[in-house]
Design a protein around this motif. Sequence first.
Motif, mmCIF file in Angstrom:
data_model
loop_
_atom_site.group_PDB
_atom_site.id
_atom_site.type_symbol
_atom_site.label_atom_id
_atom_site.label_comp_id
_atom_site.label_asym_id
_atom_site.label_seq_id
_atom_site.Cartn_x
_atom_site.Cartn_y
_atom_site.Cartn_z
ATOM 1 N N UNK A 134 0.708 -1.152 0.036
ATOM 2 C CA UNK A 134 -0.087 0.052 -0.102
ATOM 3 C C UNK A 134 0.946 1.298 -0.104
ATOM 4 N N UNK A 135 1.970 1.319 -0.807
ATOM 5 C CA UNK A 135 2.610 2.285 -1.399
ATOM 6 C C UNK A 135 2.536 3.050 -2.469
ATOM 7 N N UNK A 136 1.397 3.397 -2.771
ATOM 8 C CA UNK A 136 1.341 3.935 -4.337
ATOM 9 C C UNK A 136 1.942 4.996 -4.791
ATOM 10 N N UNK A 137 2.075 5.943 -3.831
ATOM 11 C CA UNK A 137 3.060 7.345 -4.190
ATOM 12 C C UNK A 137 4.406 6.769 -4.566
ATOM 13 N N UNK A 138 4.865 5.993 -3.657
ATOM 14 C CA UNK A 138 6.408 5.420 -3.948
ATOM 15 C C UNK A 138 6.488 4.683 -5.025
ATOM 16 N N UNK A 139 5.444 3.955 -5.401
ATOM 17 C CA UNK A 139 5.568 3.327 -6.576
ATOM 18 C C UNK A 139 5.606 4.219 -7.934
ATOM 19 N N UNK A 140 4.740 5.083 -7.869
ATOM 20 C CA UNK A 140 4.927 5.953 -9.097
ATOM 21 C C UNK A 140 6.044 6.785 -9.180
ATOM 22 N N UNK A 141 6.625 7.134 -8.076
ATOM 23 C CA UNK A 141 7.966 7.908 -8.021
ATOM 24 C C UNK A 141 9.121 7.139 -8.455
ATOM 25 N N UNK A 142 8.978 5.809 -8.012
ATOM 26 C CA UNK A 142 10.084 4.897 -8.298
ATOM 27 C C UNK A 142 10.062 4.714 -9.906
ATOM 28 N N UNK A 143 8.766 4.445 -10.539
ATOM 29 C CA UNK A 143 8.753 4.254 -11.871
ATOM 30 C C UNK A 143 9.071 5.482 -12.979
ATOM 31 N N UNK A 145 11.260 7.535 -11.988
ATOM 32 C CA UNK A 145 12.801 7.702 -11.808
ATOM 33 C C UNK A 145 13.291 6.651 -13.154
ATOM 34 N N UNK A 146 12.715 5.319 -13.198
ATOM 35 C CA UNK A 146 13.306 4.499 -14.025
ATOM 36 C C UNK A 146 13.185 4.916 -15.335
ATOM 37 N N UNK A 147 11.980 5.419 -15.805
ATOM 38 C CA UNK A 147 11.702 5.893 -16.964
ATOM 39 C C UNK A 147 12.591 7.140 -17.486
ATOM 40 N N UNK A 215 -0.448 1.648 -15.325
ATOM 41 C CA UNK A 215 -1.098 2.539 -16.328
ATOM 42 C C UNK A 215 -1.643 3.649 -16.191
ATOM 43 N N UNK A 216 -2.090 4.124 -14.849
ATOM 44 C CA UNK A 216 -2.590 5.260 -14.761
ATOM 45 C C UNK A 216 -1.425 6.451 -14.827
ATOM 46 N N UNK A 217 -0.271 5.964 -14.586
ATOM 47 C CA UNK A 217 1.079 6.966 -14.637
ATOM 48 C C UNK A 217 1.156 7.126 -16.131
ATOM 49 N N UNK A 218 0.862 6.126 -17.182
ATOM 50 C CA UNK A 218 1.354 6.619 -18.377
ATOM 51 C C UNK A 218 0.683 7.499 -19.231
ATOM 52 N N UNK A 219 -0.390 7.738 -18.680
ATOM 53 C CA UNK A 219 -1.383 8.950 -19.196
ATOM 54 C C UNK A 219 -0.909 10.543 -19.023
ATOM 55 N N UNK A 220 0.135 10.481 -17.955
ATOM 56 C CA UNK A 220 0.702 11.684 -17.533
ATOM 57 C C UNK A 220 2.072 11.758 -18.154
ATOM 58 N N UNK A 221 2.605 10.690 -18.750
ATOM 59 C CA UNK A 221 3.939 10.530 -19.080
ATOM 60 C C UNK A 221 3.989 11.464 -20.484
ATOM 61 N N UNK A 222 4.987 12.097 -20.672
ATOM 62 C CA UNK A 222 5.278 12.850 -22.089
ATOM 63 C C UNK A 222 5.389 12.072 -23.118
ATOM 64 N N UNK A 223 5.112 12.471 -24.376
ATOM 65 C CA UNK A 223 5.328 11.549 -25.562
ATOM 66 C C UNK A 223 6.664 10.676 -25.589
ATOM 67 N N UNK A 224 7.670 11.562 -25.351
ATOM 68 C CA UNK A 224 8.829 10.997 -25.576
ATOM 69 C C UNK A 224 9.168 9.581 -24.634
ATOM 70 N N UNK A 225 8.574 9.944 -23.403
ATOM 71 C CA UNK A 225 8.821 8.747 -22.516
ATOM 72 C C UNK A 225 7.896 7.495 -22.783
ATOM 73 N N UNK A 277 -2.184 3.177 -24.602
ATOM 74 C CA UNK A 277 -1.466 4.254 -23.662
ATOM 75 C C UNK A 277 0.170 4.555 -24.225
ATOM 76 N N UNK A 278 0.514 3.821 -24.940
ATOM 77 C CA UNK A 278 1.722 4.102 -25.496
ATOM 78 C C UNK A 278 1.726 4.633 -26.911
#
Length: 461
Positions: A134-143, A145-147, A215-225, A277-278
Amino acid sequence: MSAPVPLTIEGDVARVRILVGEGDAFGFALEHANSWEDAPGFWAQEEISRRLADTVEGWSSWSGMHQNYAGPWQDLVALSGRVLQALTFYPTGAIVAAPTTSLPEVIGGQRNWDYRYTWIRDASMTLQALWVAACPDEAGKFFRFLATAGSGQLGEGEELQIMYGVGGERDLSERELSHLPGWRSSAPVRVGNAAWQQRQLDVYGELLDAAATLPEYLADMDPDTRRFLADAADAAAGRWQSPDQGIWEVRGEPRHYLYSKLMCWVAVDRAISIADLLDATDRVPYWRDVREQIAAAIRTNGWSETANAYTQALGSDELDASALMLSIVGFLPGDDPRILASIDAIQRHLTDARGLVYRYAGEDGLPGAEGTFLLCTFWLAHALALAGSVQRAREVFEAAAGFATELGLLSEEVAAGSGELLGNFPQAFSHIGLVNAAWAISRAEEKGHGPGNPPSSGAQG
């Protein structure tokens, strides 16, 4: 350094002698500054106490807000979530494999590595563990960083780097500190990790699986990512037939490791699932074709009639615990006859007397042996749960979790004879394996909830 009594300084060593009575409390504070900065100020005892209290409150409030997993081994899962948070570099969200370097896999041996970096290899398993804990914010931030760290690395013929520094650093050149004897004479002590230059094809699957988990974070990713992620799937599709060093970073000749092929399959499989989404639906037919090619190669050449199991490399008869991931990532059902046979072979031939699992038994190009691997033991518990052998899964889980320290921390390995903890510590991979195995067992016990995607954060409440 701030202390309640004067310090004696001798070279680079500070000493203090103090008489402590019952009920006494003394605070010490160590602060670092660069040579061109002002020297740190002195901290009074009241300031040290206040900061310690703030730290305790911060961790307590974080745990209260984040950790509401309800299921078997709830305390262990919650503690492992806190460990992953403690291994996180807050400014970027990067999670290190361990906060130490050169704690040996064999006492007095040379298998001593620097783990103070972030591996893409760990990404999908880490993100699932963060969801379960139950650490969704940390999961999003880690992803994110990786991307961000990996973006721009897939030019023509360029490989995706397998690991990064916590600030996204790419040059992690390895060197030996010959003036240090090492822990219990386990030399050399290393800084940096030469594995950063290895080819490991599994990273594409871990990255795309991580993206499909969030997948919910992909919608906010820029096109290059998003384009970078689609290109990563293309890289897996185009390179899966090449040999590499594998998940265990073998410092020998590259081979056609089954796990690497499996994770290339995962890369294109997950890319297909999130193609919209991609912005890459036009690539789906190609990805589907390659997915079937990889699957056919694994089914045909990854299986050994001699071993009666899926093995370490295509055409090999050697066992490897990473074959347990075939059902964990959804390549085959947990109760598939070949999965059940592979689980049985690993239990019979790749475990010690305690039931803890070795990574593999073959040569790896390095002198000496190593201990049993706690992550692999949790993989076995996870695979057993998916196979429906819940009681046996519980037994294996308890065997591994029983090696946690009094503070609940897990090492990387356990010495087969003495039961001594080995490797860098605490080990993120071991805690990740614990969380995911506990969740899999919980799901199996619910009977009505099949294994699959990690639960959303709302499902934890």
